[in-house]
Design a protein around this motif. Sequence first.
Motif, PDB file in Angstrom:
ATOM      1  N   VAL A  33     -56.375  12.483  24.970  1.00 32.03           N
ATOM      2  CA  VAL A  33     -55.412  13.495  25.386  1.00 32.03           C
ATOM      3  C   VAL A  33     -55.277  14.523  24.269  1.00 32.03           C
ATOM      4  O   VAL A  33     -55.253  14.161  23.090  1.00 32.03           O
ATOM      5  N   ALA A  34     -55.217  15.790  24.641  1.00 29.56           N
ATOM      6  CA  ALA A  34     -54.960  16.870  23.685  1.00 29.56           C
ATOM      7  C   ALA A  34     -53.644  17.534  24.057  1.00 29.56           C
ATOM      8  O   ALA A  34     -53.345  17.742  25.244  1.00 29.56           O
ATOM      9  N   THR A  35     -52.852  17.877  23.052  1.00 27.87           N
ATOM     10  CA  THR A  35     -51.512  18.403  23.304  1.00 27.87           C
ATOM     11  C   THR A  35     -51.099  19.360  22.196  1.00 27.87           C
ATOM     12  O   THR A  35     -51.702  19.372  21.112  1.00 27.87           O
ATOM     13  N   ASP A  36     -50.056  20.155  22.473  1.00 28.13           N
ATOM     14  CA  ASP A  36     -49.512  21.014  21.416  1.00 28.13           C
ATOM     15  C   ASP A  36     -48.407  20.309  20.635  1.00 28.13           C
ATOM     16  O   ASP A  36     -47.831  20.871  19.699  1.00 28.13           O
ATOM     17  N   ALA A  37     -48.089  19.074  20.998  1.00 25.90           N
ATOM     18  CA  ALA A  37     -47.108  18.284  20.244  1.00 25.90           C
ATOM     19  C   ALA A  37     -47.744  17.775  18.952  1.00 25.90           C
ATOM     20  O   ALA A  37     -48.917  17.393  18.932  1.00 25.90           O
ATOM     21  N   THR A  38     -46.997  17.777  17.873  1.00 29.29           N
ATOM     22  CA  THR A  38     -47.498  17.259  16.604  1.00 29.29           C
ATOM     23  C   THR A  38     -47.528  15.730  16.651  1.00 29.29           C
ATOM     24  O   THR A  38     -46.869  15.117  17.512  1.00 29.29           O
ATOM     25  N   PRO A  39     -48.271  15.089  15.752  1.00 33.14           N
ATOM     26  CA  PRO A  39     -48.293  13.618  15.758  1.00 33.14           C
ATOM     27  C   PRO A  39     -46.899  12.994  15.677  1.00 33.14           C
ATOM     28  O   PRO A  39     -46.619  11.996  16.353  1.00 33.14           O
ATOM     29  N   GLU A  40     -46.025  13.594  14.887  1.00 32.15           N
ATOM     30  CA  GLU A  40     -44.671  13.051  14.764  1.00 32.15           C
ATOM     31  C   GLU A  40     -43.903  13.206  16.074  1.00 32.15           C
ATOM     32  O   GLU A  40     -43.132  12.315  16.471  1.00 32.15           O
ATOM     33  N   GLN A  41     -44.077  14.332  16.768  1.00 28.71           N
ATOM     34  CA  GLN A  41     -43.401  14.531  18.059  1.00 28.71           C
ATOM     35  C   GLN A  41     -43.949  13.581  19.121  1.00 28.71           C
ATOM     36  O   GLN A  41     -43.209  13.103  19.989  1.00 28.71           O
ATOM     37  N   ILE A  42     -45.236  13.292  19.056  1.00 31.49           N
ATOM     38  CA  ILE A  42     -45.829  12.323  19.988  1.00 31.49           C
ATOM     39  C   ILE A  42     -45.212  10.949  19.770  1.00 31.49           C
ATOM     40  O   ILE A  42     -44.857  10.251  20.725  1.00 31.49           O
TER      41      ILE A  42
END
Length: 417
Positions: A33-42
């Motif tokens: 999955v690719a997202t605009d959320a940062t690793p911490e937000q994920i």
Amino acid sequence: MLYRLRDAGFSAYLVGGAVRDLLVGQHPKDFDVATDATPEQIKQQFRNCRLIGRRFRLAHVVFGREIIEVATFRANSDDGSGDRETHEDGRLLRDNVYGSIEDDAIRRDFTANALYYAIEDFSVRDYCGGFEDVMARRLRLIGDPEQRYREDPVRMLRAVRLAAKLGFTIDGPTADPIPVLAPLLAEAAPARLFEEILKLFLSGNAVASFQGLEHSGLLPVLLPESAAALQSNRSGALRAMLLEGLAGTDARVANDEPVSPAFLFALLLWPAYCKALIGLQAQGVHPEEAARRAADRVTVHQLNTIALPRRFSLPMQEIWLLQSRFSQRQRKRVTRLLAHPRFRAAFDFLVLRQSASPDHAADVEFWTQAQTQTNEELAATLGVEVPGDSYTDEDAVPSKRRRRRRRRSGAAGASGE
């Protein structure tokens, strides 16, 4: 996962190999999955999430035995806000600069891996011409091929592996620099190359992968001594045996049967072992000593390129060293070999050797029968008399004398040293 990230206000897409495989009618083994959320937000969205990696910061979301890899969109250029480090030779040491989906697409390696499936309208987003390449069954690098290979030399192995897996042809400009840049693979971490070897040869496309390595000039870098031995083997028997063994590996993978990495490396390094063994015997080294020294030499030399763990290298050497024992017909030695924990793997290897040379036909026939015979039948085959007592497993193991520890006299013994 995609819907939860969307509901939290983020953009999220299924990306890479899963989309590519579905388009060509294959079944994906994993999903990214690719997202605009940062690793911490994920991590805030999923309790079953762990953050991994230093070179590429990623989130792994775990569902039982399944792991979904979630990556934040990466940018192609660093404005100083992120974390990127490049080696002087062009290799990326760290790349954690985040950007847009368009930036992320350009950062990916092959166009076929830069396709994004969106749940908003159930469409495939294409920013690099990857859809057209997939339909044409063509593998093409994004950007300048030489620069991309210098960033990560393992991409050359990925090109060969994906072409073999998908039945794609490697685009001309993507394939042309590989023979020239092949020596860069020597700079890759040996542990990483070990993992790449397993992906190349244990994914059901071993024959095509081997032929791709030969054609691209990568084999002499990856398996230097085996490549040299194959080159000098004029009869082609060693190559025929190797391809036969890899075809058997593909068949086992297709039937969902296990394949041992030890057996795989015994096969891949067998040409190197044979050449080393012949060289030592030509120097007058005793056959048994020559076999041990050849096995150690090939293993140690290969470790300079590929980090082969001892749990695989030791069984690999046993498979080689047991080959000389198949010509023995003494009753106790036959029974001991049948009881050896590596017998089955070594016997399968002997059968492979027969595919390259008919000289082993008699040994294969004898040991095929020996595995199904009773002790009396085996003794009759060997032309020996059976003792009154039945033969036991204890006879298959050399007896060990118990060493008696002598008591020391004097002060040393008294003090307990």
